[in-house]
Design an enzyme around this catalytic site. Structure first.
Site, mmCIF file in Angstrom:
data_model
loop_
_atom_site.group_PDB
_atom_site.id
_atom_site.type_symbol
_atom_site.label_atom_id
_atom_site.label_comp_id
_atom_site.label_asym_id
_atom_site.label_seq_id
_atom_site.Cartn_x
_atom_site.Cartn_y
_atom_site.Cartn_z
ATOM 1 C CD GLU A 290 -33.441 39.056 -81.743
ATOM 2 O OE1 GLU A 290 -34.230 39.994 -81.582
ATOM 3 O OE2 GLU A 290 -33.082 38.649 -82.879
ATOM 4 C CE LYS A 355 -33.974 45.236 -81.971
ATOM 5 N NZ LYS A 355 -34.721 44.257 -82.790
ATOM 6 C CB CYS A 408 -32.436 41.992 -84.122
ATOM 7 S SG CYS A 408 -33.442 41.607 -85.584
#
Length: 528
Positions: A290, A355, A408
């Site tokens: 990430e 995201k 995440c």
């Protein structure tokens, strides 16, 4: 033996003042040992009965006042549990200590205080349904189970260290997550571990105690048979190389380190793994973690050119990166996303995922404009916070297999993995370097792994600071890099299962348990 249990339960039930508060706080804190990296799950058979006995002693002139007394105990139990299980969050505030260090005690204590409110509601609800005898075991499991469900969904949700993970983290006990998910397993765990409280009753309900023991044995037998009957199968089309660069967080964001970081990624991905190593050509898919760069990859053509030159023909790269776009409103402002890019062997970005589920106070601030006006900012120090993506995606690789991207902590939400299209595997990129060598990365990896069991899908996971891994469709870890280790994880992509009962029912079977427990709490034997 029963007299000893009776004496112990009486001391807990009749405890008052600081002793009562200390028992609740201590039992909650010790319960955190059931979670990774310790995974001492039998400890809940000691601490949860203490919670039951404390609720037994919740007194009041009315049922409502008794519930208020139970809520106070539940709050202390929850505060102890979350403080002992989530203290590592404070490490993130030390990365940029000059700016955020003063917030560390507020974060370490503040989050457990908020989460403890959910446990308080669960204890209060249990007390409202409380009756002497075996029924109170199911009242406890119902009340706390519903509060755990609410914790995982309300106010953006945080199901971290839900009690079901105590069992789900054990590969043989956790296979039932393929049927009822971790949310259903939470109800089961609460009922099973509350049952030993009955040993202190004048007339222990032996059928309920036997049922709890048989439930654990049944979970183990189901898992053992499921794993024994299904060796891992692989997709020969896709050789995967997962990078764990272990770059310190305070270095990772420095623009002056951009060349060093790229050199690390390239050289580490290309390092020798054996006498016949061919570097990048050993893999069909390379995965970097990430927010891998201190720059916007989509706006840095020289970086894309270097990546394209490094990739072997037919090899693809998936990497996390911040993405930015200018607004079309003439303001000159820009929006930024925590994104994931699929890059082809010519250096072109083939696909992008933004995201969706952002981390409060990490990637955005609630009431962003107002709090920024007060001088506060989120840990990423991105002015205005990150924007949220607008769609879940399934991304197809040039080689054919398709994956669901999870950035995440999106991997800890069972619903984040759902969608209209079923992928061939899950791909999780994360940056746990924020939390150093603490229990946090272990807990994150353990919870992400349960998504593979629920979905019947393999997972490829790249973490900057650990723990990177390749997991098969039954949650078996085929290979991994240890926390704090710099290296790569190589392997063939495991094959997916066709479907699990969990996915076939859209993960809703956990709703069976509240109805079952209400029935068990309310049932009364007929009088002769």
């Amino acid at each position: 033996m029963s007299r000893r249990f009776e004496a112990l339960a009486a001391r807990v039930t009749l405890a008052q003042g600081w002793r009562r508060s200390g028992l609740a706080l201590g039992a909650g804190a010790v319960s955190a040992l059931a979670m990774a990296p310790f995974s001492v799950w039998p400890i809940l058979a000691v601490t949860v009965p203490v919670a039951v006995w404390l609720i037994d002693g919740a007194s009041g002139t009315t049922r409502l006042r008794s519930a208020s007394s139970a809520a106070a105990i539940g709050f202390l139990f929850g505060f102890g549990y979350f403080l002992a299980g989530l203290w590592w969050i404070g490490s993130a505030f030390l990365v940029d200590a000059d700016v955020f260090g003063w917030l560390l005690p507020f974060a370490v204590a503040g989050l457990p205080l908020l989460l403890g409110l959910f446990t308080a509601v669960g204890f209060a609800l249990a007390r409202l349904l409380w009756t002497p005898g075996w029924r109170r075991i199911f009242a406890f499991a119902l009340g706390v189970g519903l509060s755990e469900l609410a914790r995982g969904h309300l106010f953006t949700g945080l199901p971290w260290n839900s009690f079901g993970y105590a069992l789900a983290d054990q590969i043989w006990l956790g296979q039932i997550a393929s049927v009822i998910g971790v949310e259903g397993l939470t109800y089961v765990a609460l009922a099973v571990f509350a049952a030993p409280a009955l040993l202190a009753d004048p007339r222990p309900a032996r059928p309920v105690l036997a049922l709890a023991a048989l439930t654990l044995a049944g979970l183990g037998a189901f898992g053992a048979v499921r794993l024994w009957a299904a060796p891992t199968e692989f997709d020969e089309r896709l050789r995967v190389r997962v990078l764990q660069p272990d770059i310190p967080q305070d270095v990772k964001t420095q623009d002056s380190a951009r060349d060093t970081i790229m050199d690390t990624y390239i050289s580490l991905t290309d390092e020798a793994k054996g006498p016949k190593n061919r570097g990048f050509a050993d893999a069909d898919l390379v995965v970097w973690p990430e927010s891998a760069f201190p720059f916007l990859l989509s706006r840095t053509p020289e970086a894309l050119t270097r990546i394209g030159a490094s990739l072997a023909p037919g090899t693809s790269l998936v990497t996390g990166s911040i993405r930015g776009e200018r607004r079309n409103d003439g303001s000159g402002a820009a929006d930024y996303w925590n994104a994931l890019h699929l890059v082809g062997d010519d250096g072109a970005i083939l696909s992008t995922y933004d995201k969706i589920h952002l981390v409060p106070f990490g990637e955005y601030l609630p009431f962003q404009s107002f709090l920024e006006w007060l001088g506060l900012e989120q840990l990423t120090r991105q002015r205005g916070g990150f924007a949220s993506g607008d769609r879940r995606a399934v991304i197809a690789l040039p080689q054919g297999p398709r994956f669901r991207p999870l950035i995440c902590y999106e991997a800890i939400f069972p619903e984040e993995v759902a969608g209209d299209e079923r992928p061939d595997f899950l791909l999780n990129v994360t940056n746990d370097a924020w939390f150093g060598r603490t229990p946090g990365p272990y807990q994150h990896a353990a919870q992400a792994r349960v998504r593979s069991i629920e979905q019947g899908l393999p997972m490829v996971r790249s973490a900057n600071g650990g723990i990177s891994s390749i997991v098969d469709s039954y949650g078996r870890i085929l290979d991994h890099a240890r926390l704090g280790e710099r290296g790569v994880v190589d392997g063939l992509l495991p094959r997916p299962l066709k479907e699990t009962i969990f996915t076939a029912t859209n993960g809703r079977l956990h709703l069976f348990f509240p109805f079952l427990f209400v029935f068990l709490v309310c049932i009364r034997p007929r009088r002769r």
